[in-house]
Motif scaffolding. Structure first.
Motif, PDB file in Angstrom:
ATOM      1  N   UNK B 205      27.988  18.531 -17.544  1.00 15.28           N
ATOM      2  CA  UNK B 205      26.852  18.477 -18.480  1.00 15.28           C
ATOM      3  C   UNK B 205      26.105  17.166 -18.318  1.00 15.28           C
ATOM      4  N   UNK B 206      26.850  16.070 -18.101  1.00 15.61           N
ATOM      5  CA  UNK B 206      26.195  14.771 -17.951  1.00 15.61           C
ATOM      6  C   UNK B 206      25.312  14.761 -16.716  1.00 15.61           C
ATOM      7  N   UNK B 207      25.880  15.219 -15.588  1.00 15.55           N
ATOM      8  CA  UNK B 207      25.109  15.197 -14.343  1.00 15.55           C
ATOM      9  C   UNK B 207      23.906  16.137 -14.431  1.00 15.55           C
ATOM     10  N   UNK B 208      24.132  17.364 -14.955  1.00 13.15           N
ATOM     11  CA  UNK B 208      23.024  18.322 -15.048  1.00 13.15           C
ATOM     12  C   UNK B 208      21.970  17.783 -16.014  1.00 13.15           C
ATOM     13  N   UNK B 209      22.425  17.017 -17.030  1.00 15.33           N
ATOM     14  CA  UNK B 209      21.500  16.444 -18.008  1.00 15.33           C
ATOM     15  C   UNK B 209      20.693  15.286 -17.452  1.00 15.33           C
ATOM     16  N   UNK B 210      21.039  14.836 -16.233  1.00 13.87           N
ATOM     17  CA  UNK B 210      20.290  13.713 -15.647  1.00 13.87           C
ATOM     18  C   UNK B 210      18.832  14.110 -15.434  1.00 13.87           C
ATOM     19  N   UNK B 211      18.561  15.435 -15.405  1.00 13.40           N
ATOM     20  CA  UNK B 211      17.182  15.899 -15.243  1.00 13.40           C
ATOM     21  C   UNK B 211      16.310  15.389 -16.393  1.00 13.40           C
ATOM     22  N   UNK B 212      16.896  15.231 -17.581  1.00 14.90           N
ATOM     23  CA  UNK B 212      16.094  14.759 -18.719  1.00 14.90           C
ATOM     24  C   UNK B 212      15.699  13.289 -18.521  1.00 14.90           C
ATOM     25  N   UNK B 213      16.540  12.552 -17.796  1.00 16.55           N
ATOM     26  CA  UNK B 213      16.209  11.156 -17.501  1.00 16.55           C
ATOM     27  C   UNK B 213      14.998  11.111 -16.559  1.00 16.55           C
ATOM     28  N   UNK B 214      14.988  12.048 -15.599  1.00 11.34           N
ATOM     29  CA  UNK B 214      13.858  12.113 -14.657  1.00 11.34           C
ATOM     30  C   UNK B 214      12.581  12.479 -15.420  1.00 11.34           C
ATOM     31  N   UNK B 215      12.756  13.447 -16.349  1.00 12.37           N
ATOM     32  CA  UNK B 215      11.617  13.858 -17.175  1.00 12.37           C
ATOM     33  C   UNK B 215      11.061  12.650 -17.944  1.00 12.37           C
TER      34      UNK B 215
END
Lengths: 391, 387
Positions: B205-215
């Motif tokens: 979940x943490x790694x997949x959630x890294x997309x929100x950091x890119x956003x």
């Protein structure tokens, strides 16, 4: 027709430029096949191993010696490799614990006498390292043999209670212990429709990630709708079905290419033979069509591209895991039937048949399941309200 | 500190408002715990024997014996069973032909059809079937021996039943000295699956959630935050805090839900909490690294899911580490999962104390420190990049 091909080509180019396509469709499944193959190895289908049994029998105990002989006679049966070595009772545990032998057998003092007199006696099987198959077989054989030894004494006791002469009691005991078998077990051979553990991994990951790959085509419809380009496309002088068909065609082409690559590369890397290329090809096409049909439901349910991605991931993971992408889920009865209707499990099942030597004529059931799944899903997609268009 | 907490709080709120998380964070991990528990848990049996054909005393007696062993017994049509055996869903098929029950009662020869699957494990189940048949034959031979000597069948049966109460039957007992079997012997059905899922999903979940950091980078949220009267360190700490809180939230949710719903015994709660905190910090650092290195959300979630699954596979999040070969066990040490797995094993199975899990906690903390420092440095640098 020209418009259809132009749109398909354009979309295909766009999708291929998207890095996430190659990551999700090829790299991640191959990486997972590699890792799961490394960590699972032969765990899912353990093979028989050469096994040594350390047996301790009190000196002069005839039935105890006979029991060990029965265990010794297992050598060579059904490919078993069993060696029996003598050991003192107090060293059996150490030998088994150290891994020098895989199974220990301790026949207690007074074993024969206890059996003949119907008194308590306890045989110990010490189970050590191994697959568990050999331990299970030896334990079952020991139990069965001890039962046979004691059955005579029990019958003799029953004879005594029935008032039979003492002279006959010994004969009863002997008769029961050596009773001829009237039941024979005729062993048949079933066709093998199972993939090897590694083959199942390759097929499972290919089936699971196919459900992600096809999403890249059809769900682009939702993105076009969001960006407003869909409305512009619809205003063009061409039938509106060509737009949808172009997206489906993109999904189909991506799905077929990715799955073919995964099965070919996976087969080569992990030494799996999926059998007849024609039958495998037909299975891939049927599975891709079934997977693509699912995307039409998602397109109608999802309002935004983000929702479409989420819905697609949920459906892919649930169908993939239930279909046996990571490990085979055994179920029977109606649950088993429902699980069989899953496109991933039908795909794996079909590949199981082809890898066992089956051709086009043998994969009728999985093909019918995939076809039936496609029809039902397309009808559902037609019937449910289009939430995106309703916005 | 207030600025850091505000950014952390905002990140957690964003995470909780994302409706996709309802499935992936709350439902999916528990579903997998159930599936894994049902497949590999302590209720697993030795094999499945499917029975078809004529019903009667012989069939019932054999079924009773099979059920007394640990086999699962199922019934069905022979054609279905043949298919199940071919597909490996049934270990052994057994068919009773018409007239077999009557022939057995009359003491005539009976032939039953046994169809084993191709797995090696089926040899053990075939032996169990043979033992069940042998037991039924012995019971019949006992009655027959008395009947041939003039005792009526009912009298012989009751004499044997009475004798059973007087004669002490010999016993066979199995002692398991295999380290592996002992290691797992005290575990509940869902215990192993629950600790694996905590590791798999917290990291995934943490790694997949890294997309929100890119956003956040793409939309200029971080750059704008930096323009506010807060220091760079505060913004970076807030981002790291956000990733950490989300990871810890996922970990604690699975731990609490599995304890409440499936009775998973996590052992000492304080020590478990320490491991969860250290592991969540590593996950947060890894998410920051990924979210700063990649500029495309789709690619980040692809790499995130891929890396999350691969590292879980290598680190005992899918298959217990104890079943790994020595080489793979060494490789597993590169993942934080393996260290956390070992710490959980120590706490859950051996009543481990803080001293026992210090090495694992030390490695996890070091991994977290490196990952968070590198993540913060990369994030700072990424802000200067055009997207």
């Amino acid at each position: 027709m020209r418009e259809l091909w132009t749109m398909t080509q354009y979309d295909l180019r766009q999708r291929i430029r998207d890095k996430s396509l190659i990551i999700f469709s090829i790299i991640v499944p191959l990486a997972l096949m590699f890792v799961l193959d490394l960590v699972l190895g032969d765990l899912t289908n353990p093979q028989l191993q050469p096994t040594t049994v350390a047996a301790s029998v009190p000196a002069g105990d005839q039935l105890g010696a006979a029991l060990v002989d029965v265990v010794r006679s297992l050598d060579g049966v059904e490919g078993m490799d069993i060696t029996v070595r003598d050991a003192a009772a107090d060293e059996v545990h150490d030998l088994t614990r150290d891994g020098r032998v895989q199974i220990g057998l301790i026949v207690p003092e007074g074993f024969s006498t206890a059996l003949q007199q119907g008194k308590a006696t306890d045989v110990t099987v010490v189970s050590g390292e191994g697959t568990g198959i050999e331990q299970s077989i030896v334990t079952s054989v020991v139990e069965s043999t001890v039962n046979r030894f004691s059955a005579g004494a029990l019958a003799a006791e029953a004879g005594a209670q029935s008032g039979l002469a003492p002279a006959e009691l010994a004969a009863i005991g002997q008769e029961v212990a050596t009773a001829e078998s009237t039941i024979t077990l005729a062993q048949g051979t079933a066709s093998n429709e199972q993939l090897s553990p590694t083959g199942a991994l390759v097929a499972g990951q290919a089936g699971l990630f196919l459900l992600f790959t096809v999403g890249f085509g059809v769900t682009a419809l939702v993105a076009e709708r969001e960006q407003g380009t869909l409305a512009r496309l619809k205003s063009m002088p061409m039938p509106s079905w060509t737009i949808v068909t172009a997206k489906a065609l993109v999904s189909f082409i991506l799905g077929v290419v990715a799955t073919a690559i995964l099965l070919t590369l996976g087969g080569r890397l992990f030494n799996v033979n999926f059998g007849s290329p024609v039958a495998v090809g037909v299975l891939i096409v049927a599975a891709v069509v079934a997977a693509t049909s699912l995307m039409f439901v998602i397109v109608r349910v999802a309002r935004t591209a983000e929702q479409a991605n989420i819905a697609q991931s949920i459906i892919a993971l649930v169908l993939g895991i239930a279909g046996g992408a990571f490990f085979t889920i055994t179920a029977s009865g109606w649950v088993g039937t429902v699980m069989d209707l899953n496109p991933v499990s039908a795909f794996i099942r079909g590949l199981g048949i082809t890898s066992g030597g089956g051709g086009l004529g043998d994969i009728g059931t999985p093909l019918l399941i995939l076809l039936g799944f496609t029809v039902v899903v397309l009808v559902i997609a037609r019937l449910i309200p289009d939430r995106g268009a309703a916005q | 500190m207030r600025a850091v907490l505000t950014i952390t709080g905002a990140e957690l709120r964003r995470f909780l408002r994302d409706r996709s998380n309802i499935f992936f964070v709350f439902i999916f991990p528990l579903l997998l715990v159930v599936v894994i528990g049902a497949q590999f848990g302590s209720s697993a049996t030795t094999g499945r024997v499917s029975i078809a054909g004529e019903d009667g005393p012989l069939r019932q007696a054999i079924v009773t014996e099979l059920e007394a062993s640990k086999s699962t017994v199922a019934f069905g049509d022979w054609d279905d069973i043949v298919e199940e055996v071919s597909r490996g869903r049934t270990t052994v098929g057994l068919r009773f032909p018409d007239g077999s029950n009557a022939a057995f009662a009359a003491g005539q020869p009976v032939e039953l059809e046994m169809l084993p699957s191709s797995q090696s494990a089926s040899i053990a189940v075939q032996q169990i079937v043979r033992a069940a048949v042998d037991k039924v034959e012995l019971d019949r031979a006992q009655v027959a021996a008395l009947v041939t000597r003039g005792v009526t069948t009912p009298a012989a049966e009751s004499a044997i039943a009475a004798a059973r109460t007087q004669v002490t039957a010999p016993t066979v007992h199995v002692e398991d000295v295999d380290e592996l079997a002992k290691e797992f012997s005290g575990l509940g059905q869902f215990d192993l699956g629950a600790s694996s899922m905590v590791l798999l999903f917290t990291f995934l979940s943490s790694l997949a959630g890294s997309a929100t950091l890119i956003q956040a980078r793409r939309q200029g949220v971080i750059a704008r935050a930096l323009a506010a009267p807060v220091s760079n360190t505060q913004v970076l700490l807030g981002q790291a805090g956000g990733r950490f809180t989300i990871a810890l939230f996922q970990a604690v949710y699975i731990a609490v839900a599995t304890a409440l719903l499936f009775g998973v015994d996590w052992g000492n709660l304080w020590l478990t909490a320490l491991v969860l905190v250290a592991f969540s910090a590593v996950s947060a650092g890894a998410a920051m690294v990924l979210g700063s290195l990649i500029d495309n959300e789709g690619a980040a979630s692809g790499v995130g899911v891929g890396l999350g699954l691969v590292m879980a596979g290598l680190g005992g999040g899918m298959v217990p580490l104890e079943l790994f070969s020595d080489t793979m066990r060494t490789v597993s040490k590169l993942t934080p999962h393996a260290w956390a797995y070992e710490a959980f094993a120590e706490i859950q199975r051996h009543d481990g104390t803080l001293v026992d899990i210090l090495p694992q906690l030390g490695v996890l903390t070091a991994m977290a420190a490196v990952a968070l420092a590198v993540g913060a440095w990369l994030l700072r640098r990424s802000l200067a990049r055009a997207m």
